[in-house]
Scaffold this active site. Structure first.
Site, PDB file in Angstrom:
ATOM      1  N   THR A 229      61.661 -21.789 -38.838  1.00 25.48           N
ATOM      2  CA  THR A 229      61.294 -21.394 -40.201  1.00 25.48           C
ATOM      3  C   THR A 229      61.860 -22.372 -41.216  1.00 25.48           C
ATOM      4  O   THR A 229      61.139 -22.885 -42.083  1.00 25.48           O
ATOM      5  CB  THR A 229      61.791 -19.973 -40.502  1.00 25.48           C
ATOM      6  OG1 THR A 229      61.111 -19.042 -39.653  1.00 25.48           O
ATOM      7  CG2 THR A 229      61.538 -19.593 -41.953  1.00 25.48           C
ATOM      8  N   SER A 230      63.151 -22.653 -41.128  1.00 26.63           N
ATOM      9  CA  SER A 230      63.769 -23.558 -42.105  1.00 26.63           C
ATOM     10  C   SER A 230      63.281 -24.988 -41.932  1.00 26.63           C
ATOM     11  O   SER A 230      63.023 -25.697 -42.918  1.00 26.63           O
ATOM     12  CB  SER A 230      65.296 -23.496 -42.000  1.00 26.63           C
ATOM     13  OG  SER A 230      65.746 -23.916 -40.720  1.00 26.63           O
TER      14      SER A 230
ATOM     15  N   GLY B 145      60.736 -18.545 -35.003  1.00 28.52           N
ATOM     16  CA  GLY B 145      62.175 -18.586 -34.827  1.00 28.52           C
ATOM     17  C   GLY B 145      62.858 -18.920 -36.139  1.00 28.52           C
ATOM     18  O   GLY B 145      62.252 -19.461 -37.067  1.00 28.52           O
ATOM     19  N   CYS B 146      64.145 -18.599 -36.230  1.00 24.92           N
ATOM     20  CA  CYS B 146      64.863 -18.827 -37.488  1.00 24.92           C
ATOM     21  C   CYS B 146      65.022 -20.316 -37.788  1.00 24.92           C
ATOM     22  O   CYS B 146      64.796 -20.755 -38.930  1.00 24.92           O
ATOM     23  CB  CYS B 146      66.210 -18.125 -37.456  1.00 24.92           C
ATOM     24  SG  CYS B 146      67.233 -18.483 -36.002  1.00 24.92           S
ATOM     25  N   TYR B 147      65.398 -21.110 -36.795  1.00 27.21           N
ATOM     26  CA  TYR B 147      65.501 -22.555 -37.026  1.00 27.21           C
ATOM     27  C   TYR B 147      64.146 -23.168 -37.377  1.00 27.21           C
ATOM     28  O   TYR B 147      64.047 -23.945 -38.337  1.00 27.21           O
ATOM     29  CB  TYR B 147      66.085 -23.254 -35.799  1.00 27.21           C
ATOM     30  CG  TYR B 147      67.555 -23.060 -35.567  1.00 27.21           C
ATOM     31  CD1 TYR B 147      68.491 -23.336 -36.566  1.00 27.21           C
ATOM     32  CD2 TYR B 147      68.033 -22.635 -34.328  1.00 27.21           C
ATOM     33  CE1 TYR B 147      69.851 -23.170 -36.341  1.00 27.21           C
ATOM     34  CE2 TYR B 147      69.388 -22.472 -34.091  1.00 27.21           C
ATOM     35  CZ  TYR B 147      70.295 -22.741 -35.100  1.00 27.21           C
ATOM     36  OH  TYR B 147      71.644 -22.590 -34.867  1.00 27.21           O
TER      37      TYR B 147
END
Length: 343
Positions: free
Chosen positions: A149-150, A145-147
């Site tokens: 990943t960060s 997921g994008c969150y």
């Protein structure tokens, strides 16, 4: 080496971003481009920025249309990928940009997604310990997921080196509206978003929480408890994550910085910025890069790490293409040599 690639969900933001990157990939021929409700439409009507592919007609998302390719990207809503993936040939590299195959804990999946768990695939975040090796030769890959990943890029070096405590992790992420997808929603129209910020999924309710805990727990070798709060901000794309955790007794700022430098100094896409320079979402827009900075709050005994990514690129499509490259033995950076956009 030339590989044939099919992309499903091509009318959405994630699928469109996959196509944008593949259009510049030196080893790729783009085969079937599919959508569901938009089948029969010209791609250029729905993705007008993809000029070189504008005349292509979207096909229906079926197993028949996706079969016969070396690689299939599934950019579909959660719950839709697993059924299709199960019917694709075993030798096809299937890369799921949805959530269906990320979580290892079936109970966590059922709690947050409300359906049966479809199983776990190798996790497409190569910068995590051991993941690059796990992706080599893989034929099934789950894109993070994008969150997560960060968040995982921000804190993994600390947990992997036993520098952080596992029971007091707080993560707040600000995201542009494209992270919510392309479907029309009242809270995402311009009049609601412009000049405003709003949290959502507060109190541990966001579906990416167990994925973040899973990744950090794997790095730490023991359970990590995370309080995660996402915030919607008035921009189209980008994530800025601020992640904090208590440091272990006697851990110094120098030790912290060295751990992050050791983790990322040789990475092509993840960068620890020079001291005093802080990440901005604009600097990574449209690129597969992640930039971060860390500080040590001696008063509270916490490390603070900020990490900026483009949610559609490093947070989704770029990570997917990077993982494909590794799986097939291609240059890891192929198709991804894009810099940020300024101003």
């Amino acid at each position: 080496m030339t590989i044939s690639v099919a992309v499903s969900g091509a009318s959405g933001y994630a699928g469109g971003e996959v196509l944008r990157l593949l259009a510049g990939h030196p080893n790729v021929t783009i085969g079937a481009i599919t959508a569901h409700s938009n089948a029969g439409s010209r791609l250029g009507e729905l993705q007008p920025h993809l000029h070189g592919l504008a005349s292509r007609i979207l096909e229906d998302t079926t197993v028949e249309n996706l079969s016969g390719h070396d690689v299939v990207f599934l950019a579909l809503p959660h719950g839709a990928s697993a059924e299709i993936a199960a019917q694709l040939p075993e030798g096809t590299v299937v890369i799921d940009a949805g959530a269906d195959h990320r979580l290892q804990d079936a109970a966590a999946w059922e709690r947050f997604y409300g359906s049966a768990h479809a199983g776990t695939w190798p996790y497409g975040l190569p910068e995590l310990p051991g993941q690059r090796e796990a992706l080599k030769g893989a034929t099934r890959i789950a894109v993070p997921g994008c969150y997560p990943t960060s968040a995982l890029l921000a804190l993994t070096p600390g947990f992997a080196n036993n520098l952080l405590l596992t029971d007091d992790v707080v993560i707040v992420s600000a995201s542009g509206t494209s992270g919510a997808g392309k479907a029309a929603k009242v809270n995402l129209i311009g009049a609601e978003v412009m000049g405003s910020m709003s949290p959502y999924g507060v109190g541990g309710g966001h579906r990416h929480t167990p994925e973040i805990e899973q990744g950090l727990s794997n790095a730490a070798g023991e359970p990590v408890t995370v309080s995660f709060t996402p915030t919607l901000v008035p921009m189209s794309r980008g994530i800025l994550t601020t992640a904090t955790a208590k440091v272990g007794h006697g851990v110094s700022y120098a030790e912290l910085r060295q751990a992050w430098a050791d983790a990322y100094d040789d990475e092509p896409f993840v960068h620890l910025l020079p001291e005093g320079q802080w990440p901005t979402t604009k600097s990574v827009q449209g690129s597969n890069h992640a930039v971060m900075q860390l500080a040590f709050d001696a008063h509270t005994g916490r490390v603070i790490v900020t990490c900026a990514i483009d949610n559609l690129t490093k947070g989704t499509a770029g990570g997917a293409v990077q993982s494909m490259n590794i799986a097939l033995g291609l240059d890891e950076t192929a198709g991804l040599n894009l810099q940020g956009v300024a101003p």
